[in-house]
Scaffold this motif. Sequence first.
Motif, PDB file in Angstrom:
ATOM      1  N   HIS A   1     -40.029   3.883 -30.153  1.00 26.55           N
ATOM      2  CA  HIS A   1     -39.473   3.044 -29.086  1.00 26.55           C
ATOM      3  C   HIS A   1     -39.739   3.648 -27.712  1.00 26.55           C
ATOM      4  N   SER A   2     -39.586   4.947 -27.595  1.00 26.38           N
ATOM      5  CA  SER A   2     -39.857   5.619 -26.317  1.00 26.38           C
ATOM      6  C   SER A   2     -41.315   5.448 -25.899  1.00 26.38           C
ATOM      7  N   MET A   3     -42.231   5.609 -26.855  1.00 25.92           N
ATOM      8  CA  MET A   3     -43.656   5.472 -26.540  1.00 25.92           C
ATOM      9  C   MET A   3     -43.989   4.047 -26.086  1.00 25.92           C
ATOM     10  N   ALA A   4     -43.433   3.053 -26.758  1.00 24.42           N
ATOM     11  CA  ALA A   4     -43.687   1.661 -26.372  1.00 24.42           C
ATOM     12  C   ALA A   4     -43.171   1.404 -24.958  1.00 24.42           C
ATOM     13  N   LEU A   5     -41.980   1.890 -24.662  1.00 22.01           N
ATOM     14  CA  LEU A   5     -41.401   1.692 -23.328  1.00 22.01           C
ATOM     15  C   LEU A   5     -42.195   2.448 -22.256  1.00 22.01           C
ATOM     16  N   LYS A   6     -42.562   3.684 -22.540  1.00 24.83           N
ATOM     17  CA  LYS A   6     -43.331   4.475 -21.571  1.00 24.83           C
ATOM     18  C   LYS A   6     -44.697   3.857 -21.309  1.00 24.83           C
ATOM     19  N   SER A   7     -45.292   3.229 -22.319  1.00 21.27           N
ATOM     20  CA  SER A   7     -46.598   2.587 -22.124  1.00 21.27           C
ATOM     21  C   SER A   7     -46.512   1.444 -21.113  1.00 21.27           C
ATOM     22  N   LEU A   8     -45.303   0.933 -20.901  1.00 25.62           N
ATOM     23  CA  LEU A   8     -45.087  -0.139 -19.926  1.00 25.62           C
ATOM     24  C   LEU A   8     -44.537   0.391 -18.603  1.00 25.62           C
ATOM     25  N   GLY A   9     -44.438   1.703 -18.486  1.00 26.53           N
ATOM     26  CA  GLY A   9     -44.004   2.293 -17.225  1.00 26.53           C
ATOM     27  C   GLY A   9     -42.524   2.615 -17.131  1.00 26.53           C
ATOM     28  N   PHE A  10     -41.776   2.437 -18.200  1.00 26.57           N
ATOM     29  CA  PHE A  10     -40.356   2.774 -18.182  1.00 26.57           C
ATOM     30  C   PHE A  10     -40.168   4.284 -18.155  1.00 26.57           C
TER      31      PHE A  10
END
Length: 144
Positions: free
Chosen positions: A40-49
């Motif tokens: 979940h962290s990786m998916a969010l970080k890939s969007l700039g979160f």
Amino acid sequence: MLGEGESSSKKAKIMENPSAKNLRLFALVVDDDCFIRTIHSMALKSLGFKVEVAENGKEAVDLFRSGAKFDIVFIDKEMPVMNGIEATREIRSMGIKIKIVGVTSLNSEAEREAFMQAGLDLCHTKPLSVDKILPLMEDLMKNN
């Protein structure tokens, strides 16, 4: 559900938006499973979160009590110490109005409804994906 090409073009469109480049969104991922927290962290970080994680509901509640601010919370239902239902109720009882999204592996409609009743804005089945996050990101950008 968006196809792979649609998801990529939608992500590109959001990331090209000047307000998206200047807007830093903060997410809290609450899950007792290290693997799920990482996905979940990786998916969010890939969007700039910018992402912070907690291993259970008590850790999440304590973060809010200490003054931490987030734009969105992704929270599991079944966790030790304090589950997602208890944590969501506690966060809402503090007057916190941010978007809280349940993320669960449970498929029972009754269990999902009980989770929603705790104060969730939305509930998704694990794991989170970019396709599930993008509409939430668009909504956050409109409201910031």
